[in-house]
Design an enzyme around this catalytic site. Structure first.
Site, short mmCIF file in Angstrom:
data_model
loop_
_atom_site.label_atom_id
_atom_site.label_comp_id
_atom_site.label_asym_id
_atom_site.label_seq_id
_atom_site.Cartn_x
_atom_site.Cartn_y
_atom_site.Cartn_z
CB SER A 81 5.22 5.08 -4.86
OG SER A 81 5.71 3.92 -4.44
CE1 TYR A 140 0.77 2.37 -5.90
CE2 TYR A 140 3.10 1.70 -5.99
CZ TYR A 140 2.19 2.57 -5.41
OH TYR A 140 2.29 3.23 -4.27
#
Length: 262
Positions: free
Chosen positions: A145, A158
């Protein structure tokens, strides 16, 4: 073969996509199917698997929770049974994890994010590598990401997993290069769709902002001033499996319109 033809992956690739029945995973799996690949997707959602199979009836679908080691083993059993090998692993499964300060994140939430986002990538790579070593077109693509290259306040579980995936990819590229297995990471940015809508909603609540204002702030972070699509990410995955990318490995490739900060 012309130089333009080299931009297209060879037909008949055996491709496995984790969490491949919706979102970015489905876009990648669908793109490979349209390029003539033999596609196998696993997913935790039976409804999403059914919908994907309806759209791509030649695909193989397996119900699996990637945080369960036995489920992952079963996925690879199905891969061997149906395709007798593997050419491309797309390590895609991931969850958003909790939104909140580190002092508010519970250990269970933290562990769940690691189990799905990171440990599952290890498990899929662990099972895939012996099969990839027998392939003449071996690729592993791991989804990280933009939060794998930038700090992300209030989303530490995350971000920690997405940074860890970059380390996994760069290490595996060194380890597997002598076997002619290429390993790269894709770093999607702010991707249009329901998942991003939920992230924006949670972030707005955390910062006590209206949702439209939070959405505006996300767009302002992007140099190109637009979100990317799942199809943008899928196209990069196809390119990485083409002969045009034969010397690209160990890279963390952002597909994000250049997100400047999070």
């Amino acid at each position: 073969m012309s130089i333009v033809d080299r931009l297209i992956p060879p037909r008949g690739l055996r491709v496995l996509v984790s969490a491949g029945a919706s979102g970015i995973g489905a876009a990648i799996a669908g793109a490979f199917a349209e390029a003539g690949a033999k596609v196998h997707v696993c997913d935790v959602s039976e409804a999403a698997l059914s919908q994907f199979h309806e759209q791509y009836p030649d695909s193989v679908t397996t119900l699996a929770d990637v945080s369960d080691a036995d489920h992952v083993t079963a996925v690879f059993g199905a891969q061997r049974e149906r395709f007798d090998g593997l050419d491309v692993l797309v390590n895609n499964a991931g969850i958003a994890g909790p939104t909140g300060g580190i002092d508010a994140v519970g250990e269970q939430e933290w562990q769940r994010t690691i189990d799905v986002n990171l440990t599952a990538q290890y498990r899929f790579a662990h099972h895939a590598v012996p099969m990839l070593k027998a392939s003449s077109s071996a690729n592993m693509i791991c989804l990280s990401s933009v939060a794998g290259r930038l700090g992300y306040a209030w989303r530490t579980p995350y971000a920690a997993t997405k940074w860890a995936i970059i380390g996994l990819v760069k290490s595996l590229a060194c380890e597997l290069g002598p076997d002619d297995i290429r390993v790269n990471a894709l770093l999607p940015g702010i991707v249009e769709g329901p998942r991003m809508d939920g992230v924006i909603r949670a972030r707005a609540e955390q910062l006590e902002l209206e949702e439209p204002e939070m959405r505006k702030r996300y767009i302002e972070k992007i140099s190109l001033k637009r979100m990317v699509t799942a199809e943008d990410v899928a196209l990069m995955a196809l390119f990485l499996c083409s002969s045009a990318a034969r010397n690209i490995t160990g890279q963390a490739i952002s597909v994000d319109g250049n997100v400047e900060y999070l």
